[in-house]
Design a protein around this motif. Structure first.
Motif, short mmCIF file in Angstrom:
data_model
loop_
_atom_site.label_atom_id
_atom_site.label_comp_id
_atom_site.label_asym_id
_atom_site.label_seq_id
_atom_site.Cartn_x
_atom_site.Cartn_y
_atom_site.Cartn_z
N PRO A 46 66.10 134.57 24.18
CA PRO A 46 66.89 133.47 23.65
C PRO A 46 68.28 133.95 23.20
O PRO A 46 68.48 135.14 22.92
CB PRO A 46 66.09 133.04 22.42
CG PRO A 46 65.54 134.34 21.90
CD PRO A 46 65.26 135.18 23.13
N ALA A 47 69.19 133.02 23.11
CA ALA A 47 70.51 133.29 22.54
C ALA A 47 71.02 132.00 21.91
O ALA A 47 70.68 130.91 22.36
CB ALA A 47 71.49 133.78 23.61
N ALA A 48 71.84 132.16 20.88
CA ALA A 48 72.45 131.00 20.21
C ALA A 48 73.79 131.44 19.64
O ALA A 48 74.05 132.64 19.47
CB ALA A 48 71.54 130.48 19.10
N ASN A 49 74.62 130.47 19.35
CA ASN A 49 75.92 130.77 18.76
C ASN A 49 76.27 129.68 17.76
O ASN A 49 75.67 128.61 17.75
CB ASN A 49 77.01 130.90 19.83
CG ASN A 49 78.11 131.85 19.42
OD1 ASN A 49 77.95 132.66 18.50
ND2 ASN A 49 79.24 131.77 20.09
N THR A 50 77.29 129.96 16.93
CA THR A 50 77.70 129.00 15.91
C THR A 50 79.20 128.75 15.98
O THR A 50 79.97 129.57 16.47
CB THR A 50 77.35 129.53 14.50
OG1 THR A 50 78.14 130.69 14.22
CG2 THR A 50 75.87 129.85 14.37
N LEU A 51 79.57 127.61 15.44
CA LEU A 51 80.99 127.25 15.39
C LEU A 51 81.76 128.20 14.47
O LEU A 51 82.93 128.51 14.73
CB LEU A 51 81.14 125.80 14.91
CG LEU A 51 80.56 124.75 15.86
CD1 LEU A 51 80.58 123.38 15.21
CD2 LEU A 51 81.31 124.74 17.18
N LYS A 52 81.11 128.70 13.42
CA LYS A 52 81.77 129.63 12.52
C LYS A 52 82.21 130.89 13.27
O LYS A 52 83.32 131.37 13.09
CB LYS A 52 80.85 130.00 11.36
CG LYS A 52 81.49 130.93 10.35
CD LYS A 52 80.61 131.08 9.13
CE LYS A 52 81.11 132.09 8.15
NZ LYS A 52 82.39 131.85 7.57
#
Length: 177
Positions: A46-52
């Motif tokens: 899995p991978a995810a990212n954030t606006l921050k």
């Protein structure tokens, strides 16, 4: 290998990974989630990212960092035991068919399509938006591998019914220009 069981395992692991990322980093504005594999079909991660995180992205490369899971901050960080089990099973199955290229091609295609089906199922169930209250960019990718442009476009359209789809497709139109 029973891909229905693998599909259930990937779905469970994906749900768990996203929930864990959101629990730890939801305040950062989680906007994306991906499943990815490798060309040898030995892994699902899995991978995810954030606006921050994206606040510090260089403007010239912002879309690349926004949409390329290999560049995302939260890569292979959650549901580790679940994804490790899946990867172990994949490697064991691959060892059984070590020199069978025709078998491998079918296995690889089935693994990739299974990952995409899981993401699509979660999207259609509003799993991500139910947790975040916002649209989430979804993608399946393969490290060190490039999808045909048409296949990638179809994948983006299939997994995204949101503003990310338009932005990604507009970005794709600039590739090679």
């Amino acid at each position: 290998m029973n891909f229905e069981i693998v599909k259930q395992q990937i779905e469970y692991a994906a749900r768990k990974a996203f929930l864990e990322v959101y629990e730890k980093h939801g305040a950062e504005g989680v906007y994306s989630f991906a499943l990815y594999s490798d060309e040898g079909a030995m892994t699902v991660c899995p991978a995810a990212n954030t606006l921050k995180v994206m606040e510090n992205a260089d403007e010239d490369d912002a879309l690349y960092f926004k949409y390329e899971p290999a560049e995302w901050t939260y890569e292979m960080v959650e549901a580790n035991r679940e994804f490790d089990l899946i990867c172990t099973q994949l490697r064991e199955e691959l060892k059984k068919h070590d020199d069978d290229d025709l078998w491998f091609d079918g296995f690889q295609a089935k693994l990739y399509s299974t990952c995409i089906e899981v993401l699509e199922k979660l999207k259609n169930e509003n799993f991500f938006t139910g947790i975040t209250g916002k649209d989430i960019f979804l993608i399946f990718t393969v490290s060190d591998y490039e999808f045909e442009k048409k296949d990638l476009k179809d994948l983006i359209i299939r997994l995204n019914d949101n503003e990310y789809k338009s932005e990604y497709l507009n970005w794709m139109a600039t590739w090679g220009n």
